[in-house]
Design a protein around this motif. Structure first.
Motif, PDB file in Angstrom:
ATOM      1  N   SER A 167       4.169   2.058  29.989  1.00  0.00           N
ATOM      2  CA  SER A 167       3.966   1.249  31.197  1.00  0.00           C
ATOM      3  C   SER A 167       3.840  -0.227  30.848  1.00  0.00           C
ATOM      4  CB  SER A 167       2.712   1.718  31.937  1.00  0.00           C
ATOM      5  OG  SER A 167       2.876   3.041  32.415  1.00  0.00           O
ATOM      6  N   LEU A 168       3.189  -0.538  29.724  1.00  0.00           N
ATOM      7  CA  LEU A 168       3.075  -1.933  29.304  1.00  0.00           C
ATOM      8  C   LEU A 168       4.440  -2.496  28.944  1.00  0.00           C
ATOM      9  CD1 LEU A 168      -0.179  -1.855  27.125  1.00  0.00           C
ATOM     10  CD2 LEU A 168       0.104  -2.781  29.428  1.00  0.00           C
ATOM     11  N   LEU A 169       5.290  -1.672  28.364  1.00  0.00           N
ATOM     12  CA  LEU A 169       6.662  -2.098  28.081  1.00  0.00           C
ATOM     13  C   LEU A 169       7.371  -2.482  29.381  1.00  0.00           C
ATOM     14  CD1 LEU A 169       9.245  -0.412  25.744  1.00  0.00           C
ATOM     15  CD2 LEU A 169       9.824  -0.798  28.126  1.00  0.00           C
ATOM     16  N   GLY A 170       7.282  -1.616  30.388  1.00  0.00           N
ATOM     17  CA  GLY A 170       7.916  -1.909  31.669  1.00  0.00           C
ATOM     18  C   GLY A 170       7.327  -3.134  32.335  1.00  0.00           C
ATOM     19  N   LEU A 171       5.994  -3.270  32.262  1.00  0.00           N
ATOM     20  CA  LEU A 171       5.341  -4.423  32.880  1.00  0.00           C
ATOM     21  C   LEU A 171       5.734  -5.719  32.184  1.00  0.00           C
ATOM     22  CD1 LEU A 171       3.333  -5.630  34.882  1.00  0.00           C
ATOM     23  CD2 LEU A 171       1.486  -5.076  33.270  1.00  0.00           C
ATOM     24  N   ALA A 172       5.917  -5.677  30.860  1.00  0.00           N
ATOM     25  CA  ALA A 172       6.319  -6.885  30.130  1.00  0.00           C
ATOM     26  C   ALA A 172       7.656  -7.406  30.636  1.00  0.00           C
ATOM     27  CB  ALA A 172       6.400  -6.584  28.631  1.00  0.00           C
ATOM     28  N   GLY A 173       8.590  -6.493  30.863  1.00  0.00           N
ATOM     29  CA  GLY A 173       9.880  -6.909  31.406  1.00  0.00           C
ATOM     30  C   GLY A 173       9.743  -7.519  32.789  1.00  0.00           C
ATOM     31  N   ILE A 174       8.867  -6.940  33.607  1.00  0.00           N
ATOM     32  CA  ILE A 174       8.661  -7.455  34.968  1.00  0.00           C
ATOM     33  C   ILE A 174       8.034  -8.847  34.939  1.00  0.00           C
ATOM     34  CG2 ILE A 174       7.356  -7.102  37.099  1.00  0.00           C
ATOM     35  CD1 ILE A 174       9.812  -5.285  36.733  1.00  0.00           C
ATOM     36  N   LEU A 179       2.557  -5.340  20.980  1.00  0.00           N
ATOM     37  CA  LEU A 179       3.804  -4.781  20.459  1.00  0.00           C
ATOM     38  C   LEU A 179       4.598  -4.085  21.563  1.00  0.00           C
ATOM     39  CD1 LEU A 179       2.492  -3.443  17.030  1.00  0.00           C
ATOM     40  CD2 LEU A 179       4.132  -5.293  17.382  1.00  0.00           C
ATOM     41  N   ALA A 180       3.900  -3.448  22.494  1.00  0.00           N
ATOM     42  CA  ALA A 180       4.589  -2.857  23.643  1.00  0.00           C
ATOM     43  C   ALA A 180       5.296  -3.945  24.453  1.00  0.00           C
ATOM     44  CB  ALA A 180       3.606  -2.095  24.525  1.00  0.00           C
ATOM     45  N   SER A 181       4.652  -5.112  24.560  1.00  0.00           N
ATOM     46  CA  SER A 181       5.279  -6.228  25.268  1.00  0.00           C
ATOM     47  C   SER A 181       6.495  -6.747  24.511  1.00  0.00           C
ATOM     48  CB  SER A 181       4.264  -7.362  25.465  1.00  0.00           C
ATOM     49  OG  SER A 181       3.214  -6.941  26.303  1.00  0.00           O
ATOM     50  N   VAL A 182       6.409  -6.784  23.180  1.00  0.00           N
ATOM     51  CA  VAL A 182       7.578  -7.176  22.379  1.00  0.00           C
ATOM     52  C   VAL A 182       8.743  -6.226  22.658  1.00  0.00           C
ATOM     53  CG1 VAL A 182       8.509  -7.415  20.042  1.00  0.00           C
ATOM     54  CG2 VAL A 182       6.204  -8.219  20.550  1.00  0.00           C
ATOM     55  N   ALA A 183       8.451  -4.928  22.649  1.00  0.00           N
ATOM     56  CA  ALA A 183       9.498  -3.941  22.937  1.00  0.00           C
ATOM     57  C   ALA A 183      10.051  -4.122  24.343  1.00  0.00           C
ATOM     58  CB  ALA A 183       8.942  -2.523  22.760  1.00  0.00           C
ATOM     59  N   GLY A 184       9.182  -4.445  25.306  1.00  0.00           N
ATOM     60  CA  GLY A 184       9.637  -4.676  26.676  1.00  0.00           C
ATOM     61  C   GLY A 184      10.547  -5.873  26.793  1.00  0.00           C
ATOM     62  N   LEU A 185      10.230  -6.941  26.062  1.00  0.00           N
ATOM     63  CA  LEU A 185      11.082  -8.128  26.074  1.00  0.00           C
ATOM     64  C   LEU A 185      12.451  -7.829  25.454  1.00  0.00           C
ATOM     65  CD1 LEU A 185       8.516 -10.893  25.028  1.00  0.00           C
ATOM     66  CD2 LEU A 185       9.571 -10.590  27.272  1.00  0.00           C
ATOM     67  N   VAL A 186      12.440  -7.077  24.364  1.00  0.00           N
ATOM     68  CA  VAL A 186      13.709  -6.725  23.706  1.00  0.00           C
ATOM     69  C   VAL A 186      14.564  -5.865  24.628  1.00  0.00           C
ATOM     70  CG1 VAL A 186      14.762  -5.493  21.774  1.00  0.00           C
ATOM     71  CG2 VAL A 186      12.782  -6.953  21.377  1.00  0.00           C
ATOM     72  N   LEU A 187      13.940  -4.861  25.257  1.00  0.00           N
ATOM     73  CA  LEU A 187      14.690  -3.972  26.147  1.00  0.00           C
ATOM     74  C   LEU A 187      15.246  -4.731  27.345  1.00  0.00           C
ATOM     75  CD1 LEU A 187      15.624  -1.132  26.938  1.00  0.00           C
ATOM     76  CD2 LEU A 187      13.409  -0.803  28.063  1.00  0.00           C
ATOM     77  N   SER A 188      14.434  -5.578  27.972  1.00  0.00           N
ATOM     78  CA  SER A 188      14.903  -6.356  29.121  1.00  0.00           C
ATOM     79  C   SER A 188      16.013  -7.313  28.723  1.00  0.00           C
ATOM     80  CB  SER A 188      13.737  -7.152  29.730  1.00  0.00           C
ATOM     81  OG  SER A 188      12.731  -6.281  30.197  1.00  0.00           O
ATOM     82  N   THR A 193      19.475  -7.294  30.285  1.00  0.00           N
ATOM     83  CA  THR A 193      19.466  -8.501  31.131  1.00  0.00           C
ATOM     84  C   THR A 193      18.935  -8.184  32.535  1.00  0.00           C
ATOM     85  OG1 THR A 193      21.779  -8.237  31.865  1.00  0.00           O
ATOM     86  CG2 THR A 193      21.380  -9.545  29.868  1.00  0.00           C
ATOM     87  N   SER A 194      18.025  -7.242  32.599  1.00  0.00           N
ATOM     88  CA  SER A 194      17.372  -6.887  33.858  1.00  0.00           C
ATOM     89  C   SER A 194      16.039  -6.223  33.536  1.00  0.00           C
ATOM     90  CB  SER A 194      18.245  -5.940  34.689  1.00  0.00           C
ATOM     91  OG  SER A 194      18.417  -4.709  34.029  1.00  0.00           O
ATOM     92  N   ALA A 195      15.185  -6.141  34.529  1.00  0.00           N
ATOM     93  CA  ALA A 195      13.870  -5.531  34.344  1.00  0.00           C
ATOM     94  C   ALA A 195      13.496  -4.767  35.596  1.00  0.00           C
ATOM     95  CB  ALA A 195      12.826  -6.597  34.032  1.00  0.00           C
ATOM     96  N   GLY A 196      13.188  -3.483  35.434  1.00  0.00           N
ATOM     97  CA  GLY A 196      12.790  -2.642  36.553  1.00  0.00           C
ATOM     98  C   GLY A 196      11.393  -2.093  36.360  1.00  0.00           C
ATOM     99  N   PRO A 197      10.678  -1.785  37.424  1.00  0.00           N
ATOM    100  CA  PRO A 197       9.293  -1.310  37.321  1.00  0.00           C
ATOM    101  C   PRO A 197       9.159   0.071  36.699  1.00  0.00           C
ATOM    102  CG  PRO A 197      10.062  -1.174  39.586  1.00  0.00           C
ATOM    103  CD  PRO A 197      11.123  -1.911  38.831  1.00  0.00           C
ATOM    104  N   THR A 198      10.252   0.824  36.594  1.00  0.00           N
ATOM    105  CA  THR A 198      10.182   2.161  35.996  1.00  0.00           C
ATOM    106  C   THR A 198      10.649   2.172  34.540  1.00  0.00           C
ATOM    107  OG1 THR A 198      12.404   2.706  36.818  1.00  0.00           O
ATOM    108  CG2 THR A 198      10.530   3.276  38.224  1.00  0.00           C
ATOM    109  N   ALA A 199      10.965   1.010  33.984  1.00  0.00           N
ATOM    110  CA  ALA A 199      11.402   0.954  32.585  1.00  0.00           C
ATOM    111  C   ALA A 199      10.286   1.439  31.671  1.00  0.00           C
ATOM    112  CB  ALA A 199      11.797  -0.474  32.212  1.00  0.00           C
ATOM    113  N   GLY A 200      10.666   2.131  30.600  1.00  0.00           N
ATOM    114  CA  GLY A 200       9.684   2.616  29.645  1.00  0.00           C
ATOM    115  C   GLY A 200       9.034   3.925  30.016  1.00  0.00           C
TER     116      GLY A 200
END
Length: 346
Positions: free
Chosen positions: A85-92, A250-259, A263-270
């Motif tokens: 969830s932190l990964l998904g939130l980081a992208g958002i 680190l979860a946020s780092v992974a979220g930034l890399v995934l987003s 080149t997009s970020a969704g609330p259900t990512a991760g």
């Protein structure tokens, strides 16, 4: 003289025995990785190509970065269910900042540069992780419950910010000075994806921290026997807060890399990525009871999971069967580790 007495009189022999056990565990993970590579190479001629290996490694980078944070928590005897969830939130958060922050009272919209977006996103992930650490360290909330709560909080915040929608086109705009976000996902240095280089750097840093620093010894001591660690002067509450904060960052780092890759970020990512991170740590030989595990083994576990998943996709296996195979690998890894550690419960 008994073998126990010999071990007590010869610490070097005992250390060699422990290292041998670690090598056997990691050897199993390495052997599994080799079997996966050979099998899928025979099944598909496109599997063992340089381009495909680099693509798969960029996918593994997401799992591996998450797994490093999970390893730190598991070494202390805890668990972190919030990393997905932190990964998904980081992208958002990154998407929200990239779209511009509006100050209605002043009538202006601020577009932070990418470096500022990155810093604020990582700081927020570390902040949420530290909240979990405080709950575990001072309020004695079980890590399972504390991280389960933060998991729902993070996912809920992501949904509130986006209203269930997705941020698209995170490439930025030159006129606003916030371009370059996709650099993490698409750029390469010396032909190697940036995400893989980030994973290698983080693995090297935390491998050295665990093996060479006092903080690393505190982490192992906390997971091995928390009461004994406290009596020995280890600042156990500080260790708990730090490992959960690092896991969130680190979860946020992974979220930034995934987003950046999407080149997009969704609330259900991760979604369910926390399970993948736990699987990588367990496959790499860490004990869920704490005190045992290495970054090297965790990286092997991440590559086993990533190469297996991508291999199944390449040969056209149903996504449902992919879940079955991944679950079977996790169960087998836990069984082997349980046998390795003398049948102790995790």
């Amino acid at each position: 003289m008994s073998s126990t007495d010999v071990s007590k009189m010869n610490p070097t022999a005992a250390k060699q025995k422990i290292n041998l056990a670690d090598l056997l565990i990691e050897g199993r993970a390495f052997g599994a990785l080799l079997v996966i590579i050979v099998f899928f190479s025979l099944m598909s001629p496109n599997y063992l190509t340089v381009s495909n290996l680099l693509i798969m490694s960029s996918h593994v980078a997401i799992y591996g970065i998450l797994a490093i944070g999970m390893l730190l928590v598991i070494l202390t005897g805890g668990i972190d269910l919030s990393v997905g969830s932190l990964l998904g939130l980081a992208g958002i958060i990154a998407g929200f900042l990239m779209q511009g922050v509006s100050f209605n009272s002043l009538g202006v919209i601020v577009y932070p540069p990418v470096w500022a977006v990155t810093v604020m996103t990582l700081a927020f992930g570390a902040f949420l992780g530290s909240i979990t650490g405080v709950l575990v360290a001072y309020l004695r909330v079980p890590s399972f419950v504390a991280t389960l709560g933060i998991m729902y909080v993070a996912r809920g915040i992501a949904l509130l910010i986006t209203n269930g929608l997705t941020y698209n086109n995170l490439g930025g705009n030159e006129a606003y000075g916030n371009t370059g976000f996709d650099w993490l996902g698409f750029n390469r240095l010396f032909g190697i994806p940036v995400s893989v280089i980030i994973l290698a750097l983080l693995a090297a840093i935390f491998g050295i921290v665990l093996a060479r620093s006092a903080f690393g010894r505190w982490i192992y001591a906390t997971g091995g026997n928390q009461r004994a660690a406290e009596l020995s002067g280890v600042p156990v509450p500080f260790v708990h807060i730090c490992v959960y904060a690092l896991s969130g960052m680190l979860a946020s780092v992974a979220g930034l890399v995934l987003s950046s890759q999407l080149t997009s970020a969704g609330p259900t990512a991760g979604f369910t990525y926390e399970m993948i991170a736990i699987a990588a740590v367990v496959i790499g030989g860490a004990s869920l009871s704490g005190g045992r595990g290495t970054v090297r083994g965790t990286m092997l576990g991440a590559f086993v999971i990533g190469f297996l998943s991508d291999g199944l996709v390449i040969i056209g296996v149903s996504a449902y069967w992919q879940t079955v195979f991944t679950g079977a690998v996790i169960v087998l890894a836990v069984l082997l580790n349980s046998l390795q550690y003398g049948g102790k419960r995790f």
